[in-house]
Design an enzyme around this catalytic site. Structure first.
Site, PDB file in Angstrom:
ATOM      1  N   SER A   2      46.203  44.280  37.242  1.00  0.00           N
ATOM      2  CA  SER A   2      46.441  44.826  35.908  1.00  0.00           C
ATOM      3  C   SER A   2      47.090  43.809  34.976  1.00  0.00           C
ATOM      4  CB  SER A   2      47.308  46.084  35.995  1.00  0.00           C
ATOM      5  OG  SER A   2      46.539  47.165  36.483  1.00  0.00           O
ATOM      6  N   SER A  40      37.222  46.836  40.615  1.00  0.00           N
ATOM      7  CA  SER A  40      38.521  46.616  39.972  1.00  0.00           C
ATOM      8  C   SER A  40      38.695  47.556  38.786  1.00  0.00           C
ATOM      9  CB  SER A  40      38.675  45.162  39.542  1.00  0.00           C
ATOM     10  OG  SER A  40      37.556  44.725  38.827  1.00  0.00           O
ATOM     11  N   ASN A  57      39.598  50.974  40.322  1.00  0.00           N
ATOM     12  CA  ASN A  57      40.714  51.165  41.238  1.00  0.00           C
ATOM     13  C   ASN A  57      41.955  50.316  40.983  1.00  0.00           C
ATOM     14  OD1 ASN A  57      39.312  53.023  43.057  1.00  0.00           O
ATOM     15  ND2 ASN A  57      38.027  51.249  43.479  1.00  0.00           N
ATOM     16  N   TYR A  58      41.830  49.256  40.185  1.00  0.00           N
ATOM     17  CA  TYR A  58      42.960  48.338  40.069  1.00  0.00           C
ATOM     18  C   TYR A  58      43.484  48.128  38.660  1.00  0.00           C
ATOM     19  CZ  TYR A  58      42.365  47.088  44.920  1.00  0.00           C
ATOM     20  OH  TYR A  58      42.304  47.132  46.278  1.00  0.00           O
ATOM     21  N   LEU A  59      42.651  48.393  37.658  1.00  0.00           N
ATOM     22  CA  LEU A  59      43.073  48.080  36.300  1.00  0.00           C
ATOM     23  C   LEU A  59      43.626  49.313  35.614  1.00  0.00           C
ATOM     24  CD1 LEU A  59      40.009  45.862  35.419  1.00  0.00           C
ATOM     25  CD2 LEU A  59      42.270  45.162  36.210  1.00  0.00           C
TER      26      LEU A  59
END
Length: 613
Positions: A443, A567, A570-572
């Site tokens: 992030s 991403s 799930n990640y940003l």
DNA sequence: TAACGAACTTAGGATTCGGCTG
DNA sequence: CAGCCGAATCCTAAGTTCGTTA
């Protein structure tokens, strides 16, 4: 103050700082205090008072009311028509129903690479021959897989597929309507008074297990799930789902400390599979929000933690040194924690804590850089991680020390596992685990890259390209790869043809401009001058189109083996993207498709352009 | 403290959809 | 209108984490 998204009321613009620096649990409480359908509104109706709220904040309770129809079971096996044969040793052979069904699993996969692998073949054949699948007579005859001929079966299913594709419009429409009806009937549940979409409402159909990479269990028979295998979870006072006629559930329970609606035990790994909610649900959205809030808290203490692990590189205790070097990798390279795995049960993959000596190579000097570590291992899903990284000198020295007197197959961090690492992280920050570093670094990288790459004066297309570049930087950090798309070469060629054509047009336009200029010089009248302007404009337009095509080509090439979706999903922290969209006037639809907008509804509503991760 | 089990997130490949083009 | 192509969706395997048990 409140806003309705879908059928859910969400708090509008909850100040992100509100919960900053508190325990993860407090986030929920803050949310609940503000969410009308969890608090105030219910009280107003008089249906539940403060007592209800107290109950709601009870430890571990995820819901108050849950009602659903149970999972959907696909229809049972339909035997092959008489004219489709299985051959053994050249002779047509009518198989028993059970044996035939399994034969079709293999037949369907005939043109897949799996069926060429020995492990797959052996596992399949072993499971097929088991008593409950084959009759005694069949087993007596069918002794070798290489004498089995599934080609007619294979052809039958290929044809069937073609036929389905060639179906007239009305027929296709009918099928679609039927699917919609199923989605409508089984695809939703009622959770605390709200209709929520279920993520996977069907039980998994039987088939041959397709593990990833060199999986020792590939080809094993995945059995059909029957209602008798399924545990139902719902509220005690709800309408209990009806099992299919003539069947019973394994169990019906009323556990409101978990989020699943139904579960069963799968026969390959003996693990539990669940029916759970769609990411658009409040339950999942809230969880997602919490996850990013924990990552944001890490932002506040990450400098301290980095200082600490650098300090620990010099510790007298080997345990601490290993922990500190591992944490450095997890932080710097976004490696996964790396739990130990049972040998022979799964493919041989590793993460940080389970790295072995054979997975790294040390170079005192490489390509003009000092203290380079060369990583080469298979990570989750057997995706290769290959990276040459210059590291700080103490890390290098420590790695040399950890590798001393060890065989290639020995653990690099022999005094460390994920559980001790996570215990340590818990002491550094409440709620901190190894995977939070991945979320945090992903992030923060997006935010920084967006800041560095976006110019306010760019057009929308250029801004989106910047976004994709930032997204790509994260995907590369997290090693999110994909197989080069099958159509890649072709579509790249198509693009190149377009570029060539554009170049030709451009050359032509240039000539025309030259001619127009000469003409204007000779005639010196208004008309020929305006013609020059026209040609100039055309030229500029073509040039812009060409650069656009070229950037597109670059984008495509750079993206060849990089998967951006993982991403993004799930990640940003979606609030970073939403804030960026608002700040630069990019419609959020350009960044998130419909499903993604549903999943990130909370963020789209919550974040304004001031949001900072 | 190791082994195990449960619950949940993360992951890439396979399949389907839907719009465009010849 | 078929056939192609990229995007969207589906599917389920493979991770992480945490709690329990021996």
């Amino acid at each position: 103050m409140w806003t309705c998204i879908g059928n859910i009321l969400w708090p509008k613009r909850v100040a992100p700082t509100l919960c900053y620096g508190t325990k993860p649990g407090c986030l929920l409480k803050a949310w609940r205090r503000q969410c009308p359908w969890l608090g105030a509104a219910q009280r107003r109706e008089g249906s539940a008072g403060p007592k209800w709220q107290e109950e709601k904040s009870e430890d571990g309770v995820k819901w108050k009311q849950l009602e659903h129809k149970g999972p959907y079971f696909a229809p049972l096996y339909e035997p092959l028509p008489d004219e489709v044969h299985f051959y053994y040793d050249g002779n047509a052979m009518k198989l028993s129903l059970a044996a035939e069904e399994i034969a079709t699993f293999y037949g369907k996969m005939l043109d897949h690479e799996y069926t060429t692998k020995e492990v797959f073949q052996n596992n399949f054949f072993n499971d097929w021959q088991k008593a409950q699948e084959m009759t005694v007579e069949e087993k007596k005859i069918i002794k070798h897989l290489d004498k089995c001929d599934f080609t007619e079966i294979h052809k039958y299913f290929v044809d069937k597929n073609e036929a389905r594709k060639a179906l007239p419009k009305e027929e296709k429409q009918k099928l679609k309507e039927e699917a919609d009806r199923l989605q409508e009937e089984f695809g939703y549940c009622i959770l605390d008074g709200h209709r929520e979409k279920i993520g996977n409402f069907k039980t998994e159909p039987p088939g041959l297990f397709r593990g990833r990479g060199d999986h020792p269990k590939m080809g094993m028979l995945k059995k059909r799930i029957m209602p008798e295998d399924v545990i139902i979870n719902c509220s005690r006072d709800s309408k209990i789902p009806e099992p299919p006629p003539g069947h019973k559930w394994k169990e019906v329970r009323f556990d409101n400390t978990v989020t699943w609606l139904a579960s069963w035990t799968e026969n390959i790994q003996n693990s539990i599979k669940y029916i759970m909610l769609n990411p658009s649900s409040k339950l999942k959205g809230e969880k997602d929000w919490q996850k990013y809030e924990v990552a944001r808290r890490l932002k506040g203490v990450v400098d301290k933690i980095r200082f600490q692990y650098r300090f620990d590189w010099k510790s007298r205790e080997m345990r601490k040194r290993q922990r500190a070097v591992a944490l450095y990798f997890i932080d710097k390279l976004a490696l996964r924690a790396g739990n130990e795995k049972e040998e022979g049960e799964t493919a041989d993959t590793v993460g940080c804590c389970s790295l072995r000596v054979e997975h790294i190579q040390l170079h005192r000097e490489l390509d003009g850089q000092e203290h380079v570590v060369e990583f080469d291992f298979l990570g989750k899903d057997c995706i290769r991680y290959y990276n040459k990284v210059p590291v700080e000198k103490p890390v290098f020295k420590n790695l040399q020390l950890f590798m001393e007197n060890k065989d290639p197959g020995d653990d690099l961090f022999d005094r460390l596992n994920t559980s001790t690492l996570n215990k340590h992280l818990q002491d550094l920050m409440d709620g901190l685990t190894a995977k939070v570093f991945r979320t945090y670094n992903a992030s923060i990288t997006l935010q920084e890259q967006l800041r560095a790459l976006t110019s306010a004066e760019d057009n929308i297309a250029a801004k989106i390209l910047s976004y994709n570049r930032a997204n790509r930087a994260v995907a590369i950090l997290c090693n999110h790869q994909r197989a080069t798309p099958k159509t890649f070469e072709k579509s790249m060629q198509n693009l190149q043809t377009k570029i060539d054509a554009k170049k030709e047009q451009l050359a032509m336009a240039e000539q025309e401009l030259k001619r127009a200029k000469a003409d204007a010089k000779a005639r010196k009248d208004v008309k020929s001058k305006s013609n020059v302007d026209k040609k100039k404009k055309l030229l500029a337009k073509l040039e812009e189109q060409l650069t656009k095509l070229c950037t597109q080509a670059t984008d495509k090439e750079e993206n060849k083996q990089v998967a951006l979706g993982t991403s993004k999903l799930n990640y940003l922290d979606p609030r970073i993207s939403v804030a960026w969209c608002k700040k630069f006037g990019v419609p959020v639809e350009k960044i998130y498709n419909k499903t993604q907008r549903e999943k990130f509804a909370w963020a789209i509503d919550m974040a304004d352009e001031e949001f900072e991760f």
